[in-house]
Motif scaffolding. Structure first.
Motif, mmCIF file in Angstrom:
data_model
loop_
_atom_site.group_PDB
_atom_site.id
_atom_site.type_symbol
_atom_site.label_atom_id
_atom_site.label_comp_id
_atom_site.label_asym_id
_atom_site.label_seq_id
_atom_site.Cartn_x
_atom_site.Cartn_y
_atom_site.Cartn_z
ATOM 1 N N GLY A 172 0.818 -1.208 0.000
ATOM 2 C CA GLY A 172 0.000 0.000 0.000
ATOM 3 C C GLY A 172 0.851 1.257 0.000
ATOM 4 N N GLN A 173 1.922 1.251 0.771
ATOM 5 C CA GLN A 173 2.816 2.406 0.813
ATOM 6 C C GLN A 173 3.486 2.620 -0.543
ATOM 7 N N ARG A 174 3.861 1.534 -1.197
ATOM 8 C CA ARG A 174 4.471 1.659 -2.520
ATOM 9 C C ARG A 174 3.469 2.247 -3.513
ATOM 10 N N ALA A 175 2.224 1.789 -3.456
ATOM 11 C CA ALA A 175 1.194 2.319 -4.354
ATOM 12 C C ALA A 175 0.979 3.810 -4.099
ATOM 13 N N LYS A 176 0.979 4.209 -2.829
ATOM 14 C CA LYS A 176 0.819 5.631 -2.498
ATOM 15 C C LYS A 176 1.968 6.458 -3.070
ATOM 16 N N ARG A 177 3.203 5.942 -2.936
ATOM 17 C CA ARG A 177 4.369 6.670 -3.464
ATOM 18 C C ARG A 177 4.280 6.819 -4.982
ATOM 19 N N GLU A 178 3.813 5.777 -5.646
ATOM 20 C CA GLU A 178 3.691 5.831 -7.101
ATOM 21 C C GLU A 178 2.632 6.842 -7.541
ATOM 22 N N GLN A 179 1.578 7.000 -6.752
ATOM 23 C CA GLN A 179 0.491 7.914 -7.094
ATOM 24 C C GLN A 179 0.765 9.353 -6.648
ATOM 25 N N LEU A 180 1.760 9.537 -5.797
ATOM 26 C CA LEU A 180 1.997 10.846 -5.193
ATOM 27 C C LEU A 180 2.261 11.965 -6.197
ATOM 28 N N PRO A 181 3.118 11.804 -7.202
ATOM 29 C CA PRO A 181 3.336 12.927 -8.131
ATOM 30 C C PRO A 181 2.045 13.414 -8.792
ATOM 31 N N ALA A 182 1.198 12.487 -9.217
ATOM 32 C CA ALA A 182 -0.073 12.884 -9.834
ATOM 33 C C ALA A 182 -0.977 13.561 -8.813
ATOM 34 N N ARG A 183 -0.968 13.072 -7.590
ATOM 35 C CA ARG A 183 -1.799 13.680 -6.545
ATOM 36 C C ARG A 183 -1.320 15.090 -6.217
ATOM 37 N N ILE A 184 -0.014 15.277 -6.128
ATOM 38 C CA ILE A 184 0.542 16.616 -5.858
ATOM 39 C C ILE A 184 0.119 17.583 -6.953
ATOM 40 N N GLU A 185 0.256 17.164 -8.203
ATOM 41 C CA GLU A 185 -0.096 18.042 -9.329
ATOM 42 C C GLU A 185 -1.584 18.343 -9.370
ATOM 43 N N PHE A 186 -2.426 17.333 -9.119
ATOM 44 C CA PHE A 186 -3.871 17.568 -9.125
ATOM 45 C C PHE A 186 -4.249 18.547 -8.013
ATOM 46 N N SER A 187 -3.690 18.352 -6.831
ATOM 47 C CA SER A 187 -3.984 19.227 -5.704
ATOM 48 C C SER A 187 -3.532 20.659 -5.996
ATOM 49 N N ARG A 188 -2.324 20.800 -6.539
ATOM 50 C CA ARG A 188 -1.793 22.142 -6.855
ATOM 51 C C ARG A 188 -2.655 22.833 -7.913
ATOM 52 N N SER A 189 -3.025 22.087 -8.943
ATOM 53 C CA SER A 189 -3.867 22.652 -10.004
ATOM 54 C C SER A 189 -5.234 23.058 -9.461
ATOM 55 N N SER A 190 -5.775 22.252 -8.555
ATOM 56 C CA SER A 190 -7.071 22.574 -7.940
ATOM 57 C C SER A 190 -6.980 23.879 -7.164
ATOM 58 N N LEU A 191 -5.933 23.989 -6.333
ATOM 59 C CA LEU A 191 -5.771 25.215 -5.542
ATOM 60 C C LEU A 191 -5.507 26.424 -6.425
ATOM 61 N N ALA A 192 -4.745 26.245 -7.498
ATOM 62 C CA ALA A 192 -4.455 27.355 -8.410
ATOM 63 C C ALA A 192 -5.735 27.900 -9.041
ATOM 64 N N ARG A 193 -6.689 27.020 -9.276
ATOM 65 C CA ARG A 193 -7.952 27.467 -9.878
ATOM 66 C C ARG A 193 -8.834 28.206 -8.884
ATOM 67 N N VAL A 194 -8.865 27.744 -7.638
ATOM 68 C CA VAL A 194 -9.775 28.380 -6.666
ATOM 69 C C VAL A 194 -9.112 29.550 -5.941
ATOM 70 N N ALA A 195 -7.794 29.624 -5.985
ATOM 71 C CA ALA A 195 -7.056 30.728 -5.342
ATOM 72 C C ALA A 195 -6.044 31.291 -6.337
ATOM 73 N N PRO A 196 -6.533 31.905 -7.409
ATOM 74 C CA PRO A 196 -5.645 32.335 -8.495
ATOM 75 C C PRO A 196 -4.670 33.455 -8.118
ATOM 76 N N ASP A 197 -4.894 34.124 -6.989
ATOM 77 C CA ASP A 197 -4.025 35.222 -6.600
ATOM 78 C C ASP A 197 -2.760 34.788 -5.866
ATOM 79 N N LEU A 198 -2.614 33.507 -5.573
ATOM 80 C CA LEU A 198 -1.419 33.034 -4.879
ATOM 81 C C LEU A 198 -0.243 32.983 -5.846
ATOM 82 N N ASP A 199 0.905 33.479 -5.397
ATOM 83 C CA ASP A 199 2.102 33.319 -6.223
ATOM 84 C C ASP A 199 2.592 31.880 -6.096
ATOM 85 N N ASP A 200 3.558 31.502 -6.912
ATOM 86 C CA ASP A 200 4.009 30.102 -6.949
ATOM 87 C C ASP A 200 4.507 29.604 -5.599
ATOM 88 N N ARG A 201 5.253 30.428 -4.886
ATOM 89 C CA ARG A 201 5.800 30.011 -3.594
ATOM 90 C C ARG A 201 4.678 29.754 -2.583
#
Length: 163
Positions: free
Chosen positions: A84-113
């Motif tokens: 299960g931990q290995r599966a989570k690690r494999e899915q993590l890059p996609a999860r990070i990107e999806f989460s970041r993209s979601s936040l970028a859409r709902v909070a467009p005024d945030l700078d990258d940092r």
């Protein structure tokens, strides 16, 4: 999960051992299939749309926590197993990107940092591990989602004010 036996799986499923082996050639094949099975059981295997509004973001977090709540003890044990931990690690890059993209859409005024900082917080708060902690505090999935969302929105507002 490490002590899982094919005869026990067959007994639980109400099928013969031969039937289990017809679908899974080895015990490892059976274990490898578990993360996908649990994702399907909880609805987490579905394609998730990027939210366009905070209301959609809130709904997404509520659906995710409701999915975590549907995990039974076996699913939870499987997800903390080595596999299960290995599966989570494999899915993590996609999860990070999806989460970041979601936040970028709902909070467009945030700078990258600021977006990266809030995203790291959101990933921690909206994880199955955090859900288990909320659950141990006696919270329902809805209450846990509300608390996580309050913290995420507070972090976004603080980052927007700190510009």
């Amino acid at each position: 999960v490490s002590e899982l036996s094919v005869p026990a799986v067959a007994r639980e499923a109400g099928v013969s051992v031969a039937t289990v082996y017809r679908h899974f050639a080895t015990k490892q094949d059976l274990l490898t299939a578990l993360p996908g099975y649990f994702a399907r059981q909880s609805g987490m295997d579905q394609q998730w749309e990027l939210p366009a509004t905070w209301e959609e973001y809130d709904g997404m977090v509520h659906r995710l926590f409701a999915a975590y709540e549907r995990f039974d003890d076996v699913a939870r044990a499987a997800m903390v197993s080595q596999l299960g931990q290995r599966a989570k690690r494999e899915q993590l890059p996609a999860r990070i990107e999806f989460s970041r993209s979601s936040l970028a859409r709902v909070a467009p005024d945030l700078d990258d940092r600021a977006l990266d900082r809030v995203n790291r917080l959101a990933l921690v708060l909206v994880s199955s591990s955090s859900f288990r902690m909320f659950e141990s505090l006696g919270l329902t999935a809805e209450e846990a989602a509300d608390d996580a969302l309050r913290a995420i929105r507070t972090a976004v507002e603080a980052s927007e004010r700190g510009r």
